[in-house]
Design an enzyme around this catalytic site. Structure first.
Site, PDB file in Angstrom:
ATOM      1  N   HIS A 124     -10.811  -4.371  10.047  1.00  0.00           N
ATOM      2  CA  HIS A 124     -11.210  -4.300   8.829  1.00  0.00           C
ATOM      3  C   HIS A 124     -12.319  -3.524   8.966  1.00  0.00           C
ATOM      4  O   HIS A 124     -13.331  -3.350   8.107  1.00  0.00           O
ATOM      5  CB  HIS A 124     -11.664  -5.549   8.081  1.00  0.00           C
ATOM      6  CG  HIS A 124     -10.548  -6.178   7.664  1.00  0.00           C
ATOM      7  ND1 HIS A 124      -9.590  -6.964   8.442  1.00  0.00           N
ATOM      8  CD2 HIS A 124     -10.259  -6.395   6.299  1.00  0.00           C
ATOM      9  CE1 HIS A 124      -8.660  -7.407   7.515  1.00  0.00           C
ATOM     10  NE2 HIS A 124      -8.732  -7.257   6.500  1.00  0.00           N
ATOM     11  N   GLU A 175       0.784  -1.340   0.038  1.00  0.00           N
ATOM     12  CA  GLU A 175       0.054   0.196   0.043  1.00  0.00           C
ATOM     13  C   GLU A 175       0.767   1.200   0.129  1.00  0.00           C
ATOM     14  O   GLU A 175       0.462   2.306  -0.816  1.00  0.00           O
ATOM     15  CB  GLU A 175      -0.977   0.015   1.169  1.00  0.00           C
ATOM     16  CG  GLU A 175      -2.323  -0.731   0.881  1.00  0.00           C
ATOM     17  CD  GLU A 175      -2.129  -2.313   1.387  1.00  0.00           C
ATOM     18  OE1 GLU A 175      -1.109  -2.541   2.001  1.00  0.00           O
ATOM     19  OE2 GLU A 175      -2.993  -3.188   0.979  1.00  0.00           O
TER      20      GLU A 175
END
Lengths: 375, 326
Positions: B129, B60
């Site tokens: 998450h 990322e």
């Protein structure tokens, strides 16, 4: 391509022991014309004098914040950026004054930026660590260790996307190879065969930490995991650097994919102006020995003397010229205005949308109340 | 108008923009061969090829930074995060590079990039998450942020984000991807900074953004049974923020509730409540109320997760409180 390799020494920081430079010929002095040699010497003198002026100005408070000097590492500005085309791109970290000048930013615009003035190459908004001028292919000037590495990959991505034949040269210090951004960027560059050269200016220390204390492998080995060819060059030998980067740039331009260069150099000053030159992390003796034996400018000067290509008068003339340019840069910076306070909010956004507030500090509300656009 | 899912509306926006501008490309994890982790980019690899629809390694920080660098060179990347939760790894490049580049360079280097992906909780995905990421982005000057709640806004706001010359975070919702709605055919662009009154009531203002508009509308329906008519103002864009629309609804109802998926501390509601008390103090008949996620990491167990999430019941209670009915 023959990558010149230095002997690995046992000196602190994994810095190669001072290698005997030999006489003319070893660095290919014969391959450089007299004019080219004088040009490189004059360039490096300019960089040295510029940094010395910055040092002086910092000491009397004309320059604030952090200020990281490149003194001792000038051969990498002249030798790695010198062979590039004007439309090639350079991105680097925060020890970047001389690299900015090497890529085409004027000493005046660079010094004015250090002074925080409106005529600085970043309008006084960036300072020492954030010099920018994309019109000459210089993309900064980045202050987070390793932060510029993925950006460099992105510049190279854009070149490839557009089918251009430029290359990107991405500098970093040795400490940056321990950042995740380094590995991630090298891996992507390899996957997509980006036209980029990663150059580690390996001065042996990340601030005050010698490289072997934070790594059990050599800098040069770090690109291997990504399948990127590695090279080591003597970063104090401007002629070796120049020929090496000249050839490598053409290989990368020709579609050879990314390359990784470990350029062994030495930082003659402290990490920044506020840090000691020597002390707990390296001995004064080590610094003195490097300064005496491995100064890139002295090394070139002596070889030119030996080859009969330089007279003391010519040397003095180069130095005078460098000092004049830097004195002029300081004068220019000192007389440049401070940035207009009315511009504080300029350039936060490139596009001010027609509706909605972008600034929540009261500025937009004030504008709306006084009849300006409610931005 | 065509009825389509939120997912397909996002896809339509990318096709619309990539067809008209070759400098737009999509890069992210699983966006190409796999058609997108949530199938938002379905068919795009086939349409544009691997030059413009690019599978990234799970890096990322690296690929966000690469996209920022490409934007510095004038391209218009759409950088997809599989979820914004994963973008925390990339925040250095978002905040230190994308947001500040134009300013540090004195206007020389714009960064026309879009970061997009889902934010907030889905169902039992647990703590790492399931969090709302808006404030991490909206906090930084230099970043713009939109959070579409309907398919039409998804298409229009993503298109506007791609055309904008600044970094824009487009925060979607995993639970929104299957939501269906009418979407204008042809070119559709919703300008940044324009809120949308999704329901007009007049008794109380429920102000919110993104996925929470559906919770707000549900609460408004329940309030209507008791004869209370709520305005539901969907901000759509958090930065730029449509302050005029906020002040207008408060002027009409004199009572405001901010509903958001995130935690209370320094939340979007904190900012909006501050603005209202600064600029509409005399319009208020009650303190601004806030409905947020419970101030805990999202638990896994279904019953605890339900307790932690802001729901219609909490919104109804907050509305009754500002109406002094509770």
């Amino acid at each position: 391509m023959s990558s010149a390799r230095t002997e690995k020494g046992d000196a602190p920081g994994g810095v190669a022991a001072p290698a005997a430079q030999g006489g003319p010929g070893k660095g290919g002095i014969a391959g450089f014309s007299r004019e080219e040699l004088h040009g490189l010497l004059a360039e490096m003198l300019l960089y040295r004098r510029f940094e010395e002026k910055a040092e002086e100005a910092y000491a009397i408070g004309k320059i604030g914040g952090f200020c990281h000097l490149h003194i001792g590492q000038e051969a990498l500005a002249a030798g790695a950026i010198g062979p590039l085309r004007s439309d090639d791109q350079v991105i680097t970290a925060y020890r970047e004054h001389t690299q900015a000048i090497a890529k085409g930013i004027s000493p005046r615009a660079a010094m004015a930026e250090l002074f925080g003035r409106a005529d600085g190459c970043s309008g006084g908004r960036g300072g020492s660590m954030h010099l920018f001028d994309p019109s000459v292919g210089f993309y900064g000037g980045h202050g987070i260790v390793g932060g510029q590495i993925p950006l460099g990959a992105g510049l190279a991505w854009a070149i490839r996307y557009r089918g251009g034949d430029q290359i990107c040269l991405c500098f970093m210090g040795d400490a940056a190879v321990n950042q995740g951004a380094f590995l991630e960027s090298l891996n992507m560059s390899a996957i997509w065969r980006l036209p980029i050269i990663y150059v580690v200016e390996n001065n042996g220390y990340g601030m005050g930490t010698a490289f072997p204390r934070v790594s059990v492998t050599e800098v040069e080995s770090r690109s291997g995991a990504c399948g990127i060819p590695a090279h080591t060059v003597d970063g104090q030998d401007v002629l070796e650097c120049y020929r090496f980067f000249e050839a490598l740039a053409e290989e990368v331009r020709g579609g050879d994919g990314p390359h990784f260069v470990n350029a062994v150099t030495y930082r003659f000053r402290g990490h920044s102006m506020s840090d000691p030159v020597a002390g707990t992390y390296r001995s004064r003796k080590e610094v003195e020995s490097q300064t005496k034996e491995r100064d890139p400018i002295s090394l070139l000067r002596d070889r030119m003397f030996e080859a009969g290509l330089l007279t003391p008068e010519e040397l003095q003339a180069h130095d005078n010229r460098a000092q004049e340019l830097c004195a002029d840069a300081v004068d220019f910076a000192g007389s440049s205005p401070t940035p207009d306070p009315a511009t504080l909010h300029d350039h936060v956004y490139a596009e001010i949308n027609d509706r909605g507030r972008l600034f929540l500090d009261g500025r937009d509300a004030e504008r709306a109340a006084t009849g300006g656009a409610a931005r | 108008m065509t009825e389509m899912t939120y997912r397909d509306a996002l896809n339509a926006a990318m096709l619309q923009e990539m067809d008209r501008d070759d400098s737009v490309f999509l890069l992210g994890e699983e966006v190409a061969e796999y058609d997108g982790a949530y199938k938002v980019s379905r068919g795009m690899l086939e349409r544009y090829g691997e030059r413009r629809v690019v599978d990234a390694p799970i890096s990322e920080l690296g690929f966000a930074g690469l996209c920022v660098g490409a934007a510095m060179a004038g391209l218009r990347p759409v950088c997809e995060f599989m979820t914004f939760n994963f973008s925390f790894l990339a925040l250095d490049q978002v905040i230190n590079s994308a947001a500040k580049m134009l300013y540090m360079s004195n206007g020389q280097i714009p960064v026309p990039i879009v970061f997009r992906g889902p934010t907030g909780a889905a169902l039992q995905l647990s703590a790492q998450h399931s969090q709302a990421c808006e404030v991490y982005y909206a906090h930084a000057p230099g970043v713009k942020l939109v959070a579409p709640g309907t398919p039409a806004d998804a298409k229009g706001l993503l298109a506007a984000a791609i055309r904008d010359d600044d970094p824009v975070a487009v925060m979607e919702g995993e639970l929104l991807y299957n939501v269906r709605g009418e979407v204008p055919d042809g070119e559709h662009v919703v300008p940044l900074g324009v809120a949308d009154l999704k329901r007009s009531g007049g008794d109380v203002s429920i102000i919110t953004h993104g996925k929470m508009i559906h919770v707000a509308l549900q609460a408004a329906g329940q309030l209507a049974h008791d004869g209370i008519e709520a305005d539901v103002l969907d901000l759509r864009s958090l930065r730029p923020l449509d302050v005029d629309a906020i002040l207008a609804t408060v002027a009409r109802t004199n009572r405001a509730v901010y509903l958001e998926e995130g935690w209370p501390f320094a939340g979007v509601g904190a900012q909006v409540a501050s603005l209202i008390q600064q600029e509409a103090f005399d319009d208020l008949d009650a303190p601004v109320a806030r409905v947020t996620q419970a101030d805990v990491p999202m638990p896994y167990a279904r019953n605890l997760e339900q307790l932690a999430k802001p729901g219609a019941k909490a919104v109804v209670e907050a509305c009754r409180k500002v109406l002094y009915l509770a």
